[in-house]
Enzyme design. Structure first.
Site, PDB file in Angstrom:
ATOM      1  CB  CYS A 131      22.387 -27.366   2.889  1.00  0.00           C
ATOM      2  SG  CYS A 131      21.942 -26.436   4.360  1.00  0.00           S
ATOM      3  CB  CYS A 173      18.314 -15.016   4.276  1.00  0.00           C
ATOM      4  SG  CYS A 173      19.348 -13.997   5.328  1.00  0.00           S
ATOM      5  CB  SER A 174      18.084 -19.635   1.318  1.00  0.00           C
ATOM      6  OG  SER A 174      18.640 -20.074   2.545  1.00  0.00           O
ATOM      7  CG  HIS A 206      17.656 -24.092   1.523  1.00  0.00           C
ATOM      8  ND1 HIS A 206      17.957 -25.358   1.058  1.00  0.00           N
ATOM      9  CD2 HIS A 206      18.735 -23.718   2.290  1.00  0.00           C
ATOM     10  CE1 HIS A 206      19.148 -25.721   1.527  1.00  0.00           C
ATOM     11  NE2 HIS A 206      19.629 -24.741   2.270  1.00  0.00           N
TER      12      HIS A 206
HETATM   13  N1  ACO Z   1      14.013  -4.402  12.476  1.00  0.00           N
HETATM   14  C1  ACO Z   1      15.041  -4.984  13.113  1.00  0.00           C
HETATM   15  N2  ACO Z   1      15.148  -6.287  13.298  1.00  0.00           N
HETATM   16  C2  ACO Z   1      14.170  -7.071  12.799  1.00  0.00           C
HETATM   17  C3  ACO Z   1      13.052  -6.542  12.118  1.00  0.00           C
HETATM   18  C4  ACO Z   1      12.992  -5.153  11.956  1.00  0.00           C
HETATM   19  N3  ACO Z   1      11.980  -4.561  11.303  1.00  0.00           N
HETATM   20  N4  ACO Z   1      12.262  -7.566  11.725  1.00  0.00           N
HETATM   21  C5  ACO Z   1      12.863  -8.682  12.145  1.00  0.00           C
HETATM   22  N5  ACO Z   1      14.022  -8.385  12.781  1.00  0.00           N
HETATM   23  C6  ACO Z   1      15.004  -9.261  13.340  1.00  0.00           C
HETATM   24  C7  ACO Z   1      14.613  -9.837  14.634  1.00  0.00           C
HETATM   25  O1  ACO Z   1      15.763  -9.913  15.466  1.00  0.00           O
HETATM   26  C8  ACO Z   1      14.157 -11.246  14.286  1.00  0.00           C
HETATM   27  O2  ACO Z   1      14.458 -12.162  15.264  1.00  0.00           O
HETATM   28  P1  ACO Z   1      13.440 -12.403  16.540  1.00  0.00           P
HETATM   29  O3  ACO Z   1      12.047 -12.119  16.049  1.00  0.00           O
HETATM   30  O4  ACO Z   1      13.670 -13.816  16.873  1.00  0.00           O
HETATM   31  O5  ACO Z   1      13.937 -11.495  17.550  1.00  0.00           O
HETATM   32  C9  ACO Z   1      15.008 -11.562  13.078  1.00  0.00           C
HETATM   33  O6  ACO Z   1      15.205 -10.308  12.412  1.00  0.00           O
HETATM   34  C10 ACO Z   1      14.345 -12.494  12.082  1.00  0.00           C
HETATM   35  O7  ACO Z   1      13.038 -12.040  11.874  1.00  0.00           O
HETATM   36  P2  ACO Z   1      11.855 -13.044  11.643  1.00  0.00           P
HETATM   37  O8  ACO Z   1      10.574 -12.297  11.573  1.00  0.00           O
HETATM   38  O9  ACO Z   1      11.981 -14.196  12.571  1.00  0.00           O
HETATM   39  O10 ACO Z   1      12.254 -13.443  10.186  1.00  0.00           O
HETATM   40  P3  ACO Z   1      11.712 -14.568   9.287  1.00  0.00           P
HETATM   41  O11 ACO Z   1      10.943 -15.592  10.030  1.00  0.00           O
HETATM   42  O12 ACO Z   1      11.075 -13.917   8.112  1.00  0.00           O
HETATM   43  O13 ACO Z   1      13.082 -15.214   8.839  1.00  0.00           O
HETATM   44  C11 ACO Z   1      15.354 -15.161   8.185  1.00  0.00           C
HETATM   45  C12 ACO Z   1      14.007 -14.477   8.084  1.00  0.00           C
HETATM   46  C13 ACO Z   1      15.894 -15.057   9.588  1.00  0.00           C
HETATM   47  C14 ACO Z   1      16.279 -14.488   7.214  1.00  0.00           C
HETATM   48  C15 ACO Z   1      15.164 -16.658   7.799  1.00  0.00           C
HETATM   49  O14 ACO Z   1      14.533 -16.754   6.556  1.00  0.00           O
HETATM   50  C16 ACO Z   1      16.477 -17.406   7.775  1.00  0.00           C
HETATM   51  O15 ACO Z   1      17.035 -17.737   8.816  1.00  0.00           O
HETATM   52  N6  ACO Z   1      17.000 -17.750   6.572  1.00  0.00           N
HETATM   53  C17 ACO Z   1      18.247 -18.503   6.411  1.00  0.00           C
HETATM   54  C18 ACO Z   1      18.031 -19.979   6.580  1.00  0.00           C
HETATM   55  C19 ACO Z   1      19.334 -20.722   6.622  1.00  0.00           C
HETATM   56  O16 ACO Z   1      20.295 -20.299   7.258  1.00  0.00           O
HETATM   57  N7  ACO Z   1      19.402 -21.886   5.936  1.00  0.00           N
HETATM   58  C20 ACO Z   1      20.624 -22.673   5.856  1.00  0.00           C
HETATM   59  C21 ACO Z   1      21.475 -22.104   4.801  1.00  0.00           C
HETATM   60  S1  ACO Z   1      23.126 -22.709   4.863  1.00  0.00           S
HETATM   61  C22 ACO Z   1      23.312 -23.698   3.494  1.00  0.00           C
HETATM   62  O17 ACO Z   1      22.372 -23.978   2.768  1.00  0.00           O
HETATM   63  C23 ACO Z   1      24.662 -24.239   3.129  1.00  0.00           C
END
Ligand code: ACO
Length: 419
Positions: free
Chosen positions: A105, A239-240, A366
């Site tokens: 990153c 989360c970003s 990000h």
């Molecule tokens: N209840 C329970 N679990 C849920 C629900 C709910 N209502 N909604 C979603 N989930 C869970 C599910 O397990 C889902 O995964 P799946 O659909 O694959 O089974 C998971 O949450 C993620 O949901 P998504 O709908 O896929 O979420 P979205 O696409 O909005 O992504 C997330 C959100 C996962 C937080 C994403 O924005 C992310 O990964 N952010 C971080 C990115 C990152 O790590 N960047 C690097 C940073 S490190 C650095 O910069 C040094």
């Protein structure tokens, strides 16, 4: 290091950052689904490069060298060799040395550092560009790609969402050590989205979080990790974003400015820059960003400034808790006191040290390789009064960036001054 010759940021441009949650991002339920595609990695490189040239009025002919920050083009886009991809953006760049840099990153920050090294090595005008397109796969699959920035053999198994889990681990330790609450951390999220709501280029320009929803897990804000021990310490709002986008800046020496017909007053100046790198998989204390602290301490010493003098900062808030740890690593707050600073609103647009004025990684977005370049450009734009609705009332004169790769394993810090 303190630049051996004066280095100026001439200006630049960035694309809108988009992804899930942005009205322009095409996905299955979007009315444009099947009618148009989201921009590609090449589109973002081209938009950033040509946008920066246009915005600064610099002829592409004047660019001596270019550096491209990108983390995982091979995985997300089946595309490597991005120096050669970048020069497709403008026929006047054909034949010029363009090189790709990778440091997770912090790839964008490394592109800027290499650009400055090129100025020391004899170039006069250089470009740093960063881009990433991550929405080609689901967030879960993408988490596996991003996990390549950890020590894969030792750390991948912590959770399918490896990086969210690694920072949930930091949140757990930080909360336990200093009595910090989820609500304290949520202050960072709320500020990020408030700022992004004033920023038309932000991924989350149309999404908001109030303090209560950002503090509490629920249907809209699931605690989504599989790792039972870490699950309570991270929610979606912490989360970003998984964003697509690009950014480019042009840097020049005094000689370069003369060639471009520009004056130092048109620019901002680099006071000092530093990179620190620590071994993968060997974090000693989860409550401290010690690698970032090393880079920051070096930058303060070389720039001859103190944290109290910084009037605007762009810090790497890959997760909400990271921003609190950044306040401490950069000396804006004492150890364990980052949450107090956030709670008091001191890092908001009207606070004593505004941080991530356009929304940060949490809400501006990000697109990994673009982030470090965007940070530098944001400081430039604040200093030159170009931030529109999120412009600080008083234009800052001293600014700082901190771009971090992995679990605080590579950090680039840059100190800047308006001329
Ligand atoms: N209840 C329970 N679990 C849920 C629900 C709910 N209502 N909604 C979603 N989930 C869970 C599910 O397990 C889902 O995964 P799946 O659909 O694959 O089974 C998971 O949450 C993620 O949901 P998504 O709908 O896929 O979420 P979205 O696409 O909005 O992504 C997330 C959100 C996962 C937080 C994403 O924005 C992310 O990964 N952010 C971080 C990115 C990152 O790590 N960047 C690097 C940073 S490190 C650095 O910069 C040094």
């Amino acid at each position: 290091m303190k630049p051996l010759k004066r280095i100026f940021v001439v200006g630049g441009e960035l694309s809108t950052f988009i992804g899930k949650g942005h009205p322009d991002f095409v996905w299955k339920k979007h009315p444009d689904f099947g009618k148009r595609e989201n921009p590609s990695l090449e589109d973002y490189l081209s938009q950033a490069i040509n946008g920066a040239l246009e915005k600064t009025g610099v002829d592409a002919e004047a660019i001596d060298r270019g550096f491209v920050g990108n983390f995982a083009g091979e995985l997300f886009n089946s595309q490597g060799h991005l120096g050669a991809m970048a020069v497709r953006a403008n026929e006047k760049l054909v034949g010029k040395p363009f090189t790709r840099l990778e440091g997770a990153c912090a790839s964008g920050g490394l592109a800027i550092l290499s650009a400055m090294d090129a100025l020391h090595a004899g170039s006069d005008v250089v470009m740093a560009v960063g881009a990433e397109v991550q929405t080609t796969v689901s967030a879960r699959e993408g988490a596996g790609y991003l996990a390549r920035a950890s020590h894969w053999e030792e750390e991948r198994s912590i959770d399918e969402f490896t990086f969210p889990a690694m920072f949930a681990r930091r949140a757990k330790h930080y909360k336990e050590a200093f009595g910090v609450t989820d609500e304290d951390i949520a202050h960072v999220t709320v500020k990020a989205y408030e700022n992004a709501n004033k920023n038309p280029k932000a991924h989350m320009s149309k999404v908001s979080w109030d303090l209560e929803s950002a503090s509490t897990p629920g249907d809209r804000n699931p605690a989504f990790l599989g790792n039972e021990e870490l699950k309570p310490h991270l929610k979606v709002s912490d989360c970003s974003q998984v964003s697509d986008g690009g950014a480019a800046v042009i840097l020049a020496t005094e000689e370069g400015l003369k060639k471009l017909g520009k004056k130092p007053e048109d620019c901002i100046e680099v006071l000092a820059y530093a990179q620190a790198t620590s071994p993968l998989g060997q974090v000693k204390d989860y409550t401290v960003l010690d690698n970032t602290k090393m880079a920051a301490d070096q930058v303060y010493a070389d720039a001859g400034i103190t944290p109290e003098q910084v009037q605007v900062a762009e810090v790497h808030d890959c997760f909400a808790v990271t921003e609190l740890l950044m306040y401490e690593a950069l000396g804006f707050a004492e150890k364990g006191k980052g949450a107090e600073l956030a709670r008091a609103g001191e890092t908001g647009l009207t606070g004593k040290i505004p941080v991530n004025t356009g929304g940060g990684l949490l809400a501006f977005g990000h697109p990994v390789g673009a982030t470090g370049v965007k940070q530098l450009l944001e400081i430039y734009r604040q200093m030159k009064g170009q931030c529109g609705d999120y412009q600080l009332a008083e234009r800052p004169e001293i600014g700082l960036t901190a771009n971090m790769g992995g679990d605080d394993r590579t950090t680039v810090c840059i100190a800047l001054k308006d001329v």
